[in-house]
Design a protein around this motif. Structure first.
Motif, PDB file in Angstrom:
ATOM      1  N   ALA A  93       2.582  -8.781  -2.507  1.00  0.00           N
ATOM      2  CA  ALA A  93       3.832  -8.477  -3.206  1.00  0.00           C
ATOM      3  C   ALA A  93       4.349  -7.113  -2.760  1.00  0.00           C
ATOM      4  N   ALA A  94       5.666  -6.930  -2.936  1.00  0.00           N
ATOM      5  CA  ALA A  94       6.309  -5.649  -2.658  1.00  0.00           C
ATOM      6  C   ALA A  94       7.441  -5.448  -3.652  1.00  0.00           C
ATOM      7  N   THR A  95       7.569  -4.215  -4.164  1.00  0.00           N
ATOM      8  CA  THR A  95       8.640  -3.859  -5.089  1.00  0.00           C
ATOM      9  C   THR A  95       9.639  -2.970  -4.365  1.00  0.00           C
ATOM     10  N   LEU A  96      10.948  -3.315  -4.472  1.00  0.00           N
ATOM     11  CA  LEU A  96      11.998  -2.597  -3.779  1.00  0.00           C
ATOM     12  C   LEU A  96      13.009  -2.087  -4.811  1.00  0.00           C
ATOM     13  N   ARG A  97      13.166  -0.760  -4.904  1.00  0.00           N
ATOM     14  CA  ARG A  97      14.162  -0.157  -5.797  1.00  0.00           C
ATOM     15  C   ARG A  97      14.950   0.854  -4.979  1.00  0.00           C
ATOM     16  N   ALA A  98      16.245   0.577  -4.734  1.00  0.00           N
ATOM     17  CA  ALA A  98      17.055   1.415  -3.855  1.00  0.00           C
ATOM     18  C   ALA A  98      18.418   1.667  -4.480  1.00  0.00           C
ATOM     19  N   VAL A  99      19.050   2.795  -4.061  1.00  0.00           N
ATOM     20  CA  VAL A  99      20.339   3.219  -4.619  1.00  0.00           C
ATOM     21  C   VAL A  99      21.270   3.596  -3.466  1.00  0.00           C
ATOM     22  N   ASP A 100      22.540   3.196  -3.589  1.00  0.00           N
ATOM     23  CA  ASP A 100      23.592   3.596  -2.656  1.00  0.00           C
ATOM     24  C   ASP A 100      24.393   4.714  -3.315  1.00  0.00           C
ATOM     25  N   THR A 101      24.075   5.960  -2.979  1.00  0.00           N
ATOM     26  CA  THR A 101      24.732   7.094  -3.639  1.00  0.00           C
ATOM     27  C   THR A 101      26.076   7.447  -3.004  1.00  0.00           C
ATOM     28  N   THR A 161       3.382  -6.353   5.256  1.00  0.00           N
ATOM     29  CA  THR A 161       2.797  -5.143   5.856  1.00  0.00           C
ATOM     30  C   THR A 161       3.729  -3.935   5.794  1.00  0.00           C
ATOM     31  N   ASP A 162       5.040  -4.146   5.677  1.00  0.00           N
ATOM     32  CA  ASP A 162       5.955  -3.003   5.682  1.00  0.00           C
ATOM     33  C   ASP A 162       7.291  -3.417   5.077  1.00  0.00           C
ATOM     34  N   VAL A 163       8.007  -2.434   4.496  1.00  0.00           N
ATOM     35  CA  VAL A 163       9.340  -2.642   3.945  1.00  0.00           C
ATOM     36  C   VAL A 163      10.213  -1.465   4.354  1.00  0.00           C
ATOM     37  N   GLN A 164      11.432  -1.725   4.803  1.00  0.00           N
ATOM     38  CA  GLN A 164      12.392  -0.683   5.158  1.00  0.00           C
ATOM     39  C   GLN A 164      13.723  -0.979   4.483  1.00  0.00           C
ATOM     40  N   TYR A 165      14.278   0.030   3.755  1.00  0.00           N
ATOM     41  CA  TYR A 165      15.590  -0.138   3.145  1.00  0.00           C
ATOM     42  C   TYR A 165      16.681  -0.064   4.213  1.00  0.00           C
ATOM     43  N   ASP A 166      17.806  -0.769   3.961  1.00  0.00           N
ATOM     44  CA  ASP A 166      18.951  -0.619   4.847  1.00  0.00           C
ATOM     45  C   ASP A 166      19.497   0.800   4.735  1.00  0.00           C
ATOM     46  N   GLU A 167      20.110   1.303   5.812  1.00  0.00           N
ATOM     47  CA  GLU A 167      20.568   2.685   5.856  1.00  0.00           C
ATOM     48  C   GLU A 167      21.632   2.997   4.810  1.00  0.00           C
ATOM     49  N   ALA A 168      22.325   1.976   4.278  1.00  0.00           N
ATOM     50  CA  ALA A 168      23.333   2.233   3.242  1.00  0.00           C
ATOM     51  C   ALA A 168      22.695   2.713   1.945  1.00  0.00           C
ATOM     52  N   PHE A 169      21.430   2.380   1.734  1.00  0.00           N
ATOM     53  CA  PHE A 169      20.742   2.756   0.495  1.00  0.00           C
ATOM     54  C   PHE A 169      19.883   3.977   0.789  1.00  0.00           C
ATOM     55  N   ASP A 170      20.413   5.145   0.393  1.00  0.00           N
ATOM     56  CA  ASP A 170      19.819   6.417   0.801  1.00  0.00           C
ATOM     57  C   ASP A 170      18.952   7.059  -0.260  1.00  0.00           C
ATOM     58  N   ALA A 171      18.725   6.381  -1.368  1.00  0.00           N
ATOM     59  CA  ALA A 171      17.903   6.950  -2.433  1.00  0.00           C
ATOM     60  C   ALA A 171      17.157   5.828  -3.134  1.00  0.00           C
ATOM     61  N   GLY A 172      16.211   6.221  -3.998  1.00  0.00           N
ATOM     62  CA  GLY A 172      15.426   5.239  -4.739  1.00  0.00           C
ATOM     63  C   GLY A 172      13.953   5.489  -4.575  1.00  0.00           C
ATOM     64  N   ASP A 173      13.148   4.567  -5.108  1.00  0.00           N
ATOM     65  CA  ASP A 173      11.699   4.700  -5.021  1.00  0.00           C
ATOM     66  C   ASP A 173      11.196   4.195  -3.676  1.00  0.00           C
ATOM     67  N   ALA A 174      10.116   4.772  -3.216  1.00  0.00           N
ATOM     68  CA  ALA A 174       9.470   4.257  -2.020  1.00  0.00           C
ATOM     69  C   ALA A 174       8.974   2.843  -2.294  1.00  0.00           C
ATOM     70  N   PRO A 175       9.108   1.934  -1.332  1.00  0.00           N
ATOM     71  CA  PRO A 175       8.649   0.560  -1.557  1.00  0.00           C
ATOM     72  C   PRO A 175       7.175   0.530  -1.937  1.00  0.00           C
ATOM     73  N   GLY A 176       6.853  -0.282  -2.942  1.00  0.00           N
ATOM     74  CA  GLY A 176       5.466  -0.438  -3.347  1.00  0.00           C
ATOM     75  C   GLY A 176       4.891  -1.740  -2.837  1.00  0.00           C
ATOM     76  N   ILE A 177       3.865  -1.674  -1.992  1.00  0.00           N
ATOM     77  CA  ILE A 177       3.257  -2.863  -1.397  1.00  0.00           C
ATOM     78  C   ILE A 177       1.852  -3.029  -1.959  1.00  0.00           C
ATOM     79  N   ALA A 178       1.553  -4.211  -2.457  1.00  0.00           N
ATOM     80  CA  ALA A 178       0.230  -4.493  -2.999  1.00  0.00           C
ATOM     81  C   ALA A 178      -0.826  -4.351  -1.905  1.00  0.00           C
ATOM     82  N   ALA A 179      -2.039  -3.972  -2.304  1.00  0.00           N
ATOM     83  CA  ALA A 179      -3.114  -3.716  -1.339  1.00  0.00           C
ATOM     84  C   ALA A 179      -3.424  -4.940  -0.490  1.00  0.00           C
ATOM     85  N   ASP A 180      -3.325  -6.126  -1.092  1.00  0.00           N
ATOM     86  CA  ASP A 180      -3.629  -7.347  -0.329  1.00  0.00           C
ATOM     87  C   ASP A 180      -2.398  -7.931   0.348  1.00  0.00           C
ATOM     88  N   GLY A 181      -1.248  -7.238   0.266  1.00  0.00           N
ATOM     89  CA  GLY A 181      -0.028  -7.700   0.926  1.00  0.00           C
ATOM     90  C   GLY A 181       0.639  -8.871   0.251  1.00  0.00           C
TER      91      GLY A 181
END
Length: 752
Positions: A347-355, A325-345
């Motif tokens: 799968a979720a794609t997480l792409r984050a960067v520590d700048t 239902t939800d995805v939150q990046y850790d605060e150390a990763f301050d950039a990247g794509d918004a998490p993508g969550i499938a409509a039926d819940g």
């Protein structure tokens, strides 16, 4: 000795590590605890403890701001409170040796000890003496390591004394905690006087748990508890790296002090000693009720060069059971794509960067993100569904831009709508043993199914602080399936970060005795789930048709005893438990609604020698040759019995004996502490051996032939002045006058 390795000058981090504090009710810290002042570890070595800023693998500067050349970090940190010198890398051991031999160790780079421990939280032990490492930086940029004897070593987190009330009523305990007198050897000998650290009344409601007192000063404290009814308990409150102490008020009202000692993992400072890192899924609970939500923390087990970016995919095997239902990046990763969550819940794609390179260059249990999961609501009572959540690492890079060879893990979830707590259960007793088990001793639970009773002897994993709970989470009987369902022990406390308790766990044995409501037993199967740190599983045990169900004993004797009572109230009493030599004797009386057609027999005898626990059940049944459908006069009566169970290892090893009987409207469960077991008093009366026929303490069988008859009356009359009678008036005072006279002879005659 002066170390000339160089270091560099990234931006300093002025923030210091503040020690965590616990503020439970009535918390008291030891006023004698003192720690030498030291330069903050993060102020001296911010890059080691808080992550690199320049991305060069360099150390932070100290107070002087002098610029240093960069060097690579070598070690991973160990968080244990006290670590032996021999466990450290050789380079760190050399620093300790020089500091002790010369009084100080100097270097133009931060000492390597700062890479291995947090000197504000951990100590080093050399030849039995505990030291605190202190690092200072001089004006010319020299780092100085000194070792100070810790007179009273401390833990980073306090150990607390918790009291749990499992009885059905509010209680008040007088609790006193005292530091023992003695001497401690520091820089010079210190004589310590006994000191009362806590002394007060603790009021605790039924079912409540209270934290009474806590300290982080390592040692053994004297614990004294007084109850309202005069029970006096003395024991120790142990504050050690891997130990914990708690107090429990049992279902029967007795007070016990429980101890356990953790099996602690060795510190591993060398990153190369680990296999490839992996992305783990740390969940609040793997067992959900319909509609319940839980949070799963994604973390990398370790890194030696930070994490600059990652690409992960989280998938659910069956989104009809659990969905994302939800995805939150850790605060150390301050950039990247918004998490993508499938409509039926699913799968979720997480792409984050520590700048900002906020992830430490070398660390364990690096948080990446949190994923919220929700269980389906379409589950009926007693139903259970399962699914799996997988983590796939598509890519991951360190601070140098090199790929991190990390694998993903998976976690199984179950969704069930449990029956209401206590459904079909008449009564139960759940207790933990005060003896801590070695980690290797944990095994599958031992389950024995009787007629109305089910007995479980097992072990659960808990922590010496509050990292893990130990609870009876579920207990209900599914009458349609004939299954008793129980869940024991609890998952890690979700308030603790992943990895906080990995080196700090202990095994504690437990016992569960549950009796079923009248007319719905016996249980055909027992479904037992153990939910514990580092081990969760479900055991399904099927009832054996053999009666009685026997475990742990080779032999027993059961006999029916005819007993006479003046009225039904006199017969309605708890079974008596005693010992004779190496044999446990259980004597009782059971009321039978159809005394002409029914009898009693043993249904369960379960002995666990390792844990010193014996449980017996005696039940009513139809007599041989009688069919339950046959006509039988509805005439009630009483049947006495005696069950004798030899105990291997001797009765002095018994910690607990429980006896179960049926009553007219349910069951009776009696538990006796092994320390309270006494041998049955034997009276010699001029060649006769009088006996107590029903366990009420009166020796009506004066001639010792196993039954009450006219000869017992005659024998008592003839021996009223005999020493065996006058010395044991409580055994022959049938009239209740406090002395033995002819009135007691008449009273015994009227009972014929």
């Amino acid at each position: 000795m002066r170390d000339t390795e160089s270091n560099s000058n990234p931006n300093p981090n002025p923030n210091s590590d503040e020690p965590k504090e616990s503020t439970p009710d009535h918390a008291v810290s030891d006023p004698r605890t003192k720690t030498p002042p030291s330069t903050s570890r993060r102020a001296v070595l911010a890059a080691v403890g808080a992550g690199m800023v320049a991305g060069s693998g360099a150390f932070a500067i100290g107070a002087s701001g002098a610029e240093r050349e960069s060097i690579d970090r070598r070690y991973l940190e160990c968080s244990r409170p006290t670590i032996d010198r021999e466990a450290f890398p050789e380079a760190v051991q050399a620093e300790f040796d020089e500091a002790l031999e010369s009084g100080r160790y100097e270097s133009n780079r931060p000492p390597r000890v700062l890479e291995t421990i947090d000197i504000e939280e951990s100590h080093v032990r050399l030849d039995g003496t505990v030291y605190t490492a202190v690092v200072d930086e001089t004006a010319d940029g020299t780092y100085v390591l000194t070792l100070h004897v810790e007179t009273i070593p401390t833990l980073g987190e306090p150990r607390t004394l918790d009291i749990r009330n499992r009885s059905g009523e509010s209680r008040t305990l007088m609790v006193q905690i005292e530091s023992p007198a003695g001497s401690e050897t520091g820089d010079e000998a210190v004589e310590l006087e006994s000191e009362v650290l806590y002394d007060g009344a603790v009021e605790i409601d039924a079912g409540e748990r209270r934290t009474v007192w806590g300290t982080n000063a390592i040692g053994t404290y004297d614990l004294t508890i007084e109850t309202e009814d005069g029970e006096h308990v003395e024991d120790g409150f142990y504050v050690t790296e891997g130990g914990f102490t708690s107090v429990e008020i049992g279902e029967d009202g007795g007070v016990g002090v429980l101890q356990a000692q953790a099996g602690l993992a060795e510190c591993e400072f060398d990153p190369e000693a680990y296999s490839s890192p992996w992305v783990d899924l740390e969940v609040e609970s793997e067992h959900l009720e319909p509609g319940e939500r839980t949070t799963a923390a994604l973390f990398l087990t370790y890194t030696t060069k930070g994490v600059s970016e990652y690409d992960l995919e989280v998938t659910v095997d069956d989104a009809n059971v659990v969905r994302i239902t939800d995805v939150q990046y850790d605060e150390a990763f301050d950039a990247g794509d918004a998490p993508g969550i499938a409509a039926d819940g699913s799968a979720a794609t997480l792409r984050a960067v520590d700048t900002t390179e906020a992830v430490p260059s070398a660390a364990r249990f690096v948080p990446l993100a949190t994923v919220e999961l929700e269980a389906t609501d379409g589950v009926a009572d007693g139903e259970e569904f399962g699914t799996r959540v997988d983590v796939a690492v598509e890519s991951m890079s360190d601070d140098d831009g090199s790929p991190v060879d990390a694998n993903g893990e998976s976690t199984s979830f179950t969704v069930a709508r449990p029956l209401e707590w206590g459904t079909g259960v008449d009564r139960y007793a759940y207790s933990r043993d005060s003896r801590g088990l070695d980690q290797g001793e944990r095994d599958l639970p031992l389950v024995t199914i009787g007629n109305d009773a089910v007995v479980v002897h097992g072990s659960s994993t808990t922590g010496p602080s509050v990292c893990s709970a130990d609870e009876l989470l579920e207990l209900a009987f599914d009458e349609t399936e004939g299954t008793l369902m129980a869940s024991v022990s609890g998952p890690n406390d979700p308030e603790h970060d992943a990895g906080d308790c990995t080196d700090d766990v202990a095994a504690v044995s437990y016992e569960l005795v549950a009796t079923l409501e009248e007319g719905i037993g016996p249980a055909e199967t027992v479904r037992l789930t153990e939910r514990a740190y580092a081990r969760s599983g479900t055991s399904v045990v099927t009832r054996d048709d053999a009666r009685p169900a026997v475990r742990g004993v080779d032999d027993y004797e059961f006999s029916l005893v005819d007993r006479e009572f003046g009225n039904p109230e006199a017969a309605d009493h708890d079974p008596e438990v005693s010992v004779e030599g190496g044999t446990v004797v259980v004597a009782g009386t059971i009321e039978l609604p159809y005394v002409a057609c029914q009898t009693v027999e043993p249904a369960l005898i379960a002995y666990d020698e390792e844990r010193g626990r014996l449980v017996v059940e005696v039940t009513k049944t139809w007599a041989d040759g009688v069919d339950p459908g046959d006509p039988c006069p509805a005439e009630a009566g009483f049947q006495g019995y005696e069950l004798r169970v030899p105990v291997d290892g001797g009765v002095d090893t018994l910690r607990r004996v429980s006896a179960v009987e049926p009553t007219v409207d349910g069951t009776r469960l009696v538990t006796v502490d092994g320390r309270d077991l006494e041998s049955s008093a034997e009276i010699e009366l001029n060649g006769y051996t009088p006996r107590d026929l029903n366990g009420d303490g009166l020796y009506r069988d004066v001639d010792g032939n196993g039954e009450l008859g006219t000869n017992d009356v005659v024998t008592l009359f003839d021996h009223l002045e005999h020493e065996a009678v006058t010395a044991n008036p409580e055994a022959f005072d049938f009239a209740g006058t406090g002395e033995v006279t002819t009135t007691d002879v008449v009273e015994l005659f009227e009972e014929l």
